[in-house]
Design a protein around this motif. Structure first.
Motif, short mmCIF file in Angstrom:
data_model
loop_
_atom_site.label_atom_id
_atom_site.label_comp_id
_atom_site.label_asym_id
_atom_site.label_seq_id
_atom_site.Cartn_x
_atom_site.Cartn_y
_atom_site.Cartn_z
N GLN A 28 25.55 -5.59 6.42
CA GLN A 28 24.65 -6.28 7.32
C GLN A 28 25.36 -7.50 7.90
N ASN A 29 24.90 -7.94 9.06
CA ASN A 29 25.58 -9.04 9.75
C ASN A 29 25.67 -10.31 8.91
N GLN A 30 24.61 -10.68 8.23
CA GLN A 30 24.66 -11.90 7.42
C GLN A 30 25.65 -11.76 6.27
N VAL A 31 25.77 -10.57 5.74
CA VAL A 31 26.74 -10.32 4.67
C VAL A 31 28.16 -10.48 5.21
N VAL A 33 29.05 -12.47 7.72
CA VAL A 33 29.25 -13.91 7.90
C VAL A 33 29.57 -14.56 6.56
N ASP A 34 28.81 -14.22 5.52
CA ASP A 34 29.05 -14.79 4.19
C ASP A 34 30.42 -14.38 3.64
N ASN A 37 33.17 -16.34 5.35
CA ASN A 37 33.17 -17.73 4.90
C ASN A 37 33.66 -17.87 3.46
N THR A 43 34.60 -19.93 9.11
CA THR A 43 33.24 -20.36 9.39
C THR A 43 32.80 -19.78 10.72
N SER A 45 28.97 -18.58 12.82
CA SER A 45 27.51 -18.44 12.79
C SER A 45 27.14 -16.98 13.01
N LEU A 46 25.91 -16.66 12.67
CA LEU A 46 25.41 -15.31 12.86
C LEU A 46 25.41 -14.94 14.34
N SER A 47 25.03 -15.88 15.20
CA SER A 47 25.00 -15.59 16.64
C SER A 47 26.41 -15.34 17.17
N LYS A 50 27.38 -11.81 16.16
CA LYS A 50 26.71 -10.83 17.02
C LYS A 50 27.39 -10.74 18.38
#
Length: 74
Positions: A28-31, A33-34, A37, A43, A45-47, A50
């Motif tokens: 998933q996208n948030q995964v 990003v994490d 990081n 670093t 952002s989610l946006s 995307k």
């Protein structure tokens, strides 16, 4: 820790490779990003992720994935 724009630490091709690697594994996208990081000090952002996925031509919409392919991903 450095930002995506710090080309000394990691160049954009490496970041793109990491993003594509995670994307194709179904994260998933948030995964993603994490992961960037926490594991690579990138670093983002989610946006921004995307937007990068769109720039790279990667989209999850309309993907027909068989049960067998899902099993391979997991």
């Amino acid at each position: 820790m450095f930002s995506v724009f710090d080309t000394v630490a990691m160049d954009s091709r490496e970041v793109r490779g990491l993003i594509e690697h995670c994307f194709y594994r179904g994260f998933q996208n948030q995964v993603i990003v994490d992961f960037l990081n926490n594991r690579h000090g990138v670093t983002m952002s989610l946006s921004t992720l995307k937007r990068r996925l769109c720039d790279y031509g990667l989209s999850r919409r309309g993907m027909d994935v068989s049960d067998h392919e899902v099993g391979d991903i997991v």
